[in-house]
Each structure stands twice: as C-alpha cells, then as structure tokens.
Design a protein around this motif. Structure first.
Motif, PDB file in Angstrom:
ATOM      1  N   ASP A 181       0.837  -1.206   0.000  1.00  0.00           N
ATOM      2  CA  ASP A 181       0.000   0.000   0.000  1.00  0.00           C
ATOM      3  C   ASP A 181       0.870   1.253   0.000  1.00  0.00           C
ATOM      4  OD1 ASP A 181      -2.493  -1.206  -0.062  1.00  0.00           O
ATOM      5  OD2 ASP A 181      -2.762  -1.176   2.122  1.00  0.00           O
ATOM      6  N   LEU A 182       1.962   1.240   0.774  1.00  0.00           N
ATOM      7  CA  LEU A 182       2.860   2.391   0.805  1.00  0.00           C
ATOM      8  C   LEU A 182       3.480   2.625  -0.568  1.00  0.00           C
ATOM      9  CD1 LEU A 182       4.371   4.561   2.481  1.00  0.00           C
ATOM     10  CD2 LEU A 182       6.145   2.844   2.907  1.00  0.00           C
ATOM     11  N   PHE A 183       3.901   1.561  -1.231  1.00  0.00           N
ATOM     12  CA  PHE A 183       4.441   1.705  -2.591  1.00  0.00           C
ATOM     13  C   PHE A 183       3.416   2.368  -3.509  1.00  0.00           C
ATOM     14  CE2 PHE A 183       7.156  -2.366  -1.905  1.00  0.00           C
ATOM     15  CZ  PHE A 183       8.146  -1.624  -1.264  1.00  0.00           C
ATOM     16  N   GLY A 282      24.929  -0.455  -9.437  1.00  0.00           N
ATOM     17  CA  GLY A 282      25.056   1.004  -9.352  1.00  0.00           C
ATOM     18  C   GLY A 282      23.740   1.715  -9.119  1.00  0.00           C
ATOM     19  N   LEU A 283      22.794   1.051  -8.487  1.00  0.00           N
ATOM     20  CA  LEU A 283      21.480   1.633  -8.199  1.00  0.00           C
ATOM     21  C   LEU A 283      21.423   2.082  -6.746  1.00  0.00           C
ATOM     22  CD1 LEU A 283      19.269  -1.067  -9.977  1.00  0.00           C
ATOM     23  CD2 LEU A 283      19.954   1.182 -10.880  1.00  0.00           C
ATOM     24  N   SER A 284      20.755   3.184  -6.507  1.00  0.00           N
ATOM     25  CA  SER A 284      20.669   3.748  -5.161  1.00  0.00           C
ATOM     26  C   SER A 284      19.345   3.386  -4.508  1.00  0.00           C
ATOM     27  CB  SER A 284      20.803   5.274  -5.203  1.00  0.00           C
ATOM     28  OG  SER A 284      22.076   5.645  -5.705  1.00  0.00           O
ATOM     29  N   ILE A 285      19.434   2.876  -3.268  1.00  0.00           N
ATOM     30  CA  ILE A 285      18.232   2.603  -2.495  1.00  0.00           C
ATOM     31  C   ILE A 285      17.589   3.932  -2.097  1.00  0.00           C
ATOM     32  CG2 ILE A 285      17.342   1.653  -0.314  1.00  0.00           C
ATOM     33  CD1 ILE A 285      18.076  -0.502  -2.269  1.00  0.00           C
ATOM     34  N   GLY A 286      16.289   3.997  -2.223  1.00  0.00           N
ATOM     35  CA  GLY A 286      15.560   5.203  -1.842  1.00  0.00           C
ATOM     36  C   GLY A 286      15.370   6.180  -2.977  1.00  0.00           C
ATOM     37  N   SER A 287      16.044   5.935  -4.115  1.00  0.00           N
ATOM     38  CA  SER A 287      15.825   6.786  -5.291  1.00  0.00           C
ATOM     39  C   SER A 287      15.595   5.908  -6.518  1.00  0.00           C
ATOM     40  CB  SER A 287      16.986   7.752  -5.500  1.00  0.00           C
ATOM     41  OG  SER A 287      18.222   7.053  -5.535  1.00  0.00           O
ATOM     42  N   ASP A 288      16.615   5.128  -6.907  1.00  0.00           N
ATOM     43  CA  ASP A 288      16.424   4.222  -8.045  1.00  0.00           C
ATOM     44  C   ASP A 288      15.526   3.039  -7.683  1.00  0.00           C
ATOM     45  OD1 ASP A 288      18.250   5.700  -9.669  1.00  0.00           O
ATOM     46  OD2 ASP A 288      19.902   4.735  -8.607  1.00  0.00           O
ATOM     47  N   VAL A 289      15.719   2.503  -6.503  1.00  0.00           N
ATOM     48  CA  VAL A 289      14.938   1.351  -6.034  1.00  0.00           C
ATOM     49  C   VAL A 289      14.488   1.615  -4.605  1.00  0.00           C
ATOM     50  CG1 VAL A 289      14.952  -1.131  -5.523  1.00  0.00           C
ATOM     51  CG2 VAL A 289      16.234  -0.263  -7.492  1.00  0.00           C
ATOM     52  N   SER A 290      13.184   1.539  -4.397  1.00  0.00           N
ATOM     53  CA  SER A 290      12.644   1.676  -3.048  1.00  0.00           C
ATOM     54  C   SER A 290      12.556   0.298  -2.398  1.00  0.00           C
ATOM     55  CB  SER A 290      11.262   2.331  -3.086  1.00  0.00           C
ATOM     56  OG  SER A 290      11.376   3.684  -3.501  1.00  0.00           O
ATOM     57  N   LEU A 291      12.671   0.266  -1.075  1.00  0.00           N
ATOM     58  CA  LEU A 291      12.764  -1.015  -0.368  1.00  0.00           C
ATOM     59  C   LEU A 291      12.020  -0.947   0.955  1.00  0.00           C
ATOM     60  CD1 LEU A 291      14.070  -3.862   0.059  1.00  0.00           C
ATOM     61  CD2 LEU A 291      16.033  -2.668   1.076  1.00  0.00           C
ATOM     62  N   VAL A 292      11.236  -1.994   1.217  1.00  0.00           N
ATOM     63  CA  VAL A 292      10.675  -2.252   2.548  1.00  0.00           C
ATOM     64  C   VAL A 292      11.040  -3.683   2.906  1.00  0.00           C
ATOM     65  CG1 VAL A 292       8.599  -2.528   3.956  1.00  0.00           C
ATOM     66  CG2 VAL A 292       8.762  -0.625   2.342  1.00  0.00           C
ATOM     67  N   SER A 293      11.470  -3.897   4.150  1.00  0.00           N
ATOM     68  CA  SER A 293      11.856  -5.226   4.608  1.00  0.00           C
ATOM     69  C   SER A 293      11.020  -5.632   5.810  1.00  0.00           C
ATOM     70  CB  SER A 293      13.336  -5.256   5.003  1.00  0.00           C
ATOM     71  OG  SER A 293      13.687  -6.492   5.591  1.00  0.00           O
ATOM     72  N   SER A 308      12.928   1.359   5.527  1.00  0.00           N
ATOM     73  CA  SER A 308      11.564   1.201   6.036  1.00  0.00           C
ATOM     74  C   SER A 308      11.289  -0.278   6.258  1.00  0.00           C
ATOM     75  CB  SER A 308      10.557   1.775   5.039  1.00  0.00           C
ATOM     76  OG  SER A 308      10.794   3.160   4.829  1.00  0.00           O
ATOM     77  N   VAL A 309      10.563  -0.596   7.329  1.00  0.00           N
ATOM     78  CA  VAL A 309      10.393  -2.000   7.707  1.00  0.00           C
ATOM     79  C   VAL A 309       8.965  -2.285   8.160  1.00  0.00           C
ATOM     80  CG1 VAL A 309      12.815  -2.259   8.421  1.00  0.00           C
ATOM     81  CG2 VAL A 309      11.080  -1.610  10.116  1.00  0.00           C
ATOM     82  N   ILE A 310       8.624  -3.562   8.105  1.00  0.00           N
ATOM     83  CA  ILE A 310       7.448  -4.071   8.793  1.00  0.00           C
ATOM     84  C   ILE A 310       7.971  -4.647  10.101  1.00  0.00           C
ATOM     85  CG2 ILE A 310       5.535  -5.701   8.765  1.00  0.00           C
ATOM     86  CD1 ILE A 310       5.323  -3.412   6.712  1.00  0.00           C
ATOM     87  N   ARG A 311       7.731  -3.944  11.175  1.00  0.00           N
ATOM     88  CA  ARG A 311       8.246  -4.373  12.480  1.00  0.00           C
ATOM     89  C   ARG A 311       7.295  -5.389  13.092  1.00  0.00           C
ATOM     90  NH1 ARG A 311       9.193   0.299  16.571  1.00  0.00           N
ATOM     91  NH2 ARG A 311      11.187   0.497  15.466  1.00  0.00           N
ATOM     92  N   ARG A 312       7.876  -6.511  13.514  1.00  0.00           N
ATOM     93  CA  ARG A 312       7.115  -7.508  14.264  1.00  0.00           C
ATOM     94  C   ARG A 312       7.568  -7.462  15.723  1.00  0.00           C
ATOM     95  NH1 ARG A 312       7.462 -13.213  11.576  1.00  0.00           N
ATOM     96  NH2 ARG A 312       9.639 -12.666  11.095  1.00  0.00           N
ATOM     97  N   ARG A 347      10.713   4.945   7.016  1.00  0.00           N
ATOM     98  CA  ARG A 347      11.937   5.722   7.184  1.00  0.00           C
ATOM     99  C   ARG A 347      12.244   6.470   5.882  1.00  0.00           C
ATOM    100  NH1 ARG A 347      13.982   0.752  10.500  1.00  0.00           N
ATOM    101  NH2 ARG A 347      13.465   1.441  12.623  1.00  0.00           N
ATOM    102  N   PHE A 348      13.373   6.110   5.223  1.00  0.00           N
ATOM    103  CA  PHE A 348      13.779   6.910   4.068  1.00  0.00           C
ATOM    104  C   PHE A 348      14.073   6.086   2.819  1.00  0.00           C
ATOM    105  CE2 PHE A 348      15.158   9.071   7.980  1.00  0.00           C
ATOM    106  CZ  PHE A 348      14.405  10.220   7.886  1.00  0.00           C
ATOM    107  N   SER A 349      13.646   4.853   2.797  1.00  0.00           N
ATOM    108  CA  SER A 349      14.017   3.988   1.660  1.00  0.00           C
ATOM    109  C   SER A 349      12.914   3.851   0.621  1.00  0.00           C
ATOM    110  CB  SER A 349      14.408   2.598   2.179  1.00  0.00           C
ATOM    111  OG  SER A 349      13.322   1.979   2.838  1.00  0.00           O
ATOM    112  N   VAL A 350      11.817   4.580   0.771  1.00  0.00           N
ATOM    113  CA  VAL A 350      10.717   4.509  -0.206  1.00  0.00           C
ATOM    114  C   VAL A 350      10.516   5.908  -0.801  1.00  0.00           C
ATOM    115  CG1 VAL A 350       8.303   3.947  -0.624  1.00  0.00           C
ATOM    116  CG2 VAL A 350       9.618   2.623   1.048  1.00  0.00           C
ATOM    117  N   ALA A 351      10.875   6.027  -2.065  1.00  0.00           N
ATOM    118  CA  ALA A 351      10.756   7.318  -2.748  1.00  0.00           C
ATOM    119  C   ALA A 351       9.298   7.640  -3.069  1.00  0.00           C
ATOM    120  CB  ALA A 351      11.576   7.295  -4.036  1.00  0.00           C
ATOM    121  N   ASN A 352       8.987   8.922  -3.126  1.00  0.00           N
ATOM    122  CA  ASN A 352       7.655   9.384  -3.551  1.00  0.00           C
ATOM    123  C   ASN A 352       7.763   9.801  -5.013  1.00  0.00           C
ATOM    124  OD1 ASN A 352       5.147  10.510  -3.970  1.00  0.00           O
ATOM    125  ND2 ASN A 352       5.120  11.550  -1.989  1.00  0.00           N
TER     126      ASN A 352
END
Length: 356
Positions: A181-183, A282-293, A308-312, A347-352
């Motif tokens: 949903d965040l993506f 050569g890809l940057s997390i948070g700009s070229d590729v967004s990530l949630v773990s 950015s994470v799904i905290r359990r 946090r900061f790993s998902v670009a808008n």
C-alpha cells in the motif's frame, strides 16, 4: 580415599559418598540435599558440609524426573542466525528463566528431518514442554503421541494445517499489505516481491511446494494490496534465506523490463540481497529502487538511507509463547492462539514518485 570432590579412581563424588562422609543413609542424604521429607537440622547441616567437602553436584535433572518435572523447556528454532529467531529465542529464555525454567535450544536449518530429530532428542531429555518453529505446514506426526500432543506445545511464528495446537504468530498478511500500500500511495506501479523460503531450489518464479504459513500470509497480503488496482501484477521471486541466493533473486527482479521501482523483501537476508544487487548494478536505495523489509534489524535503522520495515514485536511474541506454554504445562486449560499486530515503520528507503 576421597579428595577435592574425587573418590577412588578420580571419579566425581556421588550421593552415596556424601552419605558415607556424613554417616547417614543414602535416602537421608537425598532428603537433606533435596529439601524434602523429615530431616533434623543437625543432620541437614552435616550432609551439606559433606557435600561441600566432596564438591558434590546433585543430578538435578534426574531428581526432577523422579518428581515428574524437569523444569525444562525445549525450543526448536528454524534458523538461530536469523535476527528474528535469535531475538525470539532470547525472549523465550529470559521469560522461562524468570518463571524458574531452564531451556534447551536446538536448530533445524528449516529442515523437517532435523526438526523430527530435535523433537525426539528433547522428548528423551524429558522436557516439560516444547516451543517449535515448524518447518512444514502439513507434517506434525512427530509432535503427537497416541492422538494427543507428545508434550504441552506452542508453535512459534508459523501455523500447521489441521493441527490443533496453540500458535503464537504475527499478522504478516496485514504487514505485507501495508508495505505494498505504501508503494502504491507513492506512485510505484512496477513492484517486486522477494519471498524467503527453505522450499526454494535456487531462484524460483512459481511458488515452491512446501512453503510455510508465513510465506502464504505475506503473498496473500501483497496481492490483497494490488487487487482491483489498475497496476501490473507484481514480479515475484522465491529464494532460500541465504545472502548468495537472495542476491541472485534480486538481480533477476532488477533485470525485468520495466524494472521494478520498489521491492518488498520478506526477511533480513532478502533485504541484504537487494542491497547487494543494487550496489553491484550502481542503483541507489531510496531513489532508483525503493525497499521495505520485514523485521526491524539493528542495521536497518543505521545505514543510509535507513530502511523502512514491517516491524514484528519479536520479544513480545517470545514472551507470549512461554506464558501460554507454562499455562498448558500447569494444566490451567488450553490458551487461545496468539496473533500480534505488525507495524509499518516508514523511514527513508521509499521514494515518492508523485513528487518527481
């Protein structure tokens, strides 16, 4: 001759040696050291002194077995090197210790054969109860005896189909849905999903047979998020929970055209695989590729950008599992299964992408 806790032949002192030194019967020595039965104070002190002189260590487990309890809990964990399971195990050990129980921990590498052997070993050691991370969602014969549980039991992190056992899990389906949903809210339509499973052989595009319930929950949650949306279907890869395998799987995802702009990684090994693959390309997390773990590992909040994470609630889950198990062991009735909520930490790993 007896000297420094040794007797003839340099063997460790036994209870009979203590009894002889204190000039009492073996039964009286056992009562004095065990704190049960009628023993006068003078005799108790004489036996204790003899035990100290011989450096005698009572076989507590054997004595407890005769009393019907070893005050021991067996833990069967899938992968102790994974931070989620190591933290959960720490919570179990802490909570059990506070309740007066020791713990025995065995690791299975998410292998059913090893799990069956681990359970056998723990049952032979007469543990009072078991906490098991099951490696199969369908196999449970090794956990039952004559149509009943072999021991009071709590399943941790995963469910087993058709098996009436208490489970302590987290709401992973909602967690995966929140990540995707965040993506979508930030304009990502090309999404990759990287699922960790011991059932995978290499990198697989189709779901392997034998995945555990957490994989099914996370797949379902991710697909819930895109259901009915005018977006392409996510690209999915299944990989073993190892850095080399997850890196290969991430490289495959990033080789797709169009390339995914956002990836959900379902554990820390998958996230590290994405980081490794992006670094290689050569890809940057948070700009070229967004990530949630999934799972809020210590490194996730200190790298740049913070992931950015799904905290359990790992510690709380271990605490809940032990609390439920102790209730079972005491015969206080079967507790209800537990499902704790997850939390999206942005946090900061998902670009808008909508602001670009």
């Amino acid at each position: 001759m007896e000297k420094n806790g040794k007797t003839g032949g340099d063997r460790p002192a036994r209870l009979i040696d203590v009894a002889r030194r204190a000039e009492v019967s073996r039964a009286t020595a056992a009562r004095a050291l065990g704190g049960y039965g009628l023993v006068n104070e003078e005799t108790r002190e004489r036996v204790a002194a003899a035990a100290r002189e011989l450096n005698y260590s009572a076989n507590v487990v054997a004595r407890a077995m005769r009393a019907g309890s070893t005050r021991t809990i067996g833990i069967v964990v899938a992968d102790i090197s994974n931070s989620f399971f190591s933290y959960a195990t720490r919570a179990i050990i802490d909570t059990a210790g506070q309740a007066g129980y020791q713990t025995l921990v065995l690791n299975t590498d998410d292998d059913l054969t090893k799990e069956i052997d681990a359970v056998r070993v723990l049952l032979e050691k007469r543990v009072d109860g078991l906490i098991v991370v099951p490696s199969s969602r369908t196999k449970y014969d090794h956990l039952v005896l004559e149509s009943d549980l072999a021991k009071p039991l709590v399943l941790l992190d995963r469910r087993v189909e058709g098996f009436d056992a208490v489970t302590a899990c987290t709401d992973d389906r909602s967690g995966a849905r929140a990540a995707v949903d965040l993506f979508l809210e930030r304009g990502h339509v090309h999404i990759g999903l990287l699922f960790a499973t011991a059932a995978a052989h290499g990198t697989e595009t189709a779901q392997p047979k034998g995945v555990v319930s957490t994989v099914l929950d996370r797949v379902a949650g991710a697909l819930d998020a895109v259901s009915g949306k005018a977006v392409p279907a996510p690209v999915i890869r299944y990989s073993r929970s190892e850095l080399g395998a997850s890196r290969e799987a991430a490289l495959e995802l990033l080789a797709q055209r169009p390339r995914p702009t956002a990836i959900l990684a379902t554990n820390e090994e998958m996230a590290l695989g994405v980081l490794a693959a992006c670094g290689e390309l050569g890809l940057s997390i948070g700009s070229d590729v967004s990530l949630v773990s999934f799972d809020d590992t210590p490194w996730a909040k200190v790298i740049a950008p913070a992931v950015s994470v799904i905290r359990r609630p790992v510690y709380e889950l271990g605490y809940a599992a032990v609390t439920a198990l102790i209730r079972e062991m005491k015969g206080d009735g079967k507790p209800a299964s537990i499902e704790l909520p997850t939390q999206l930490i942005d946090r900061f790993s998902v670009a808008n992408l909508l602001k670009k």
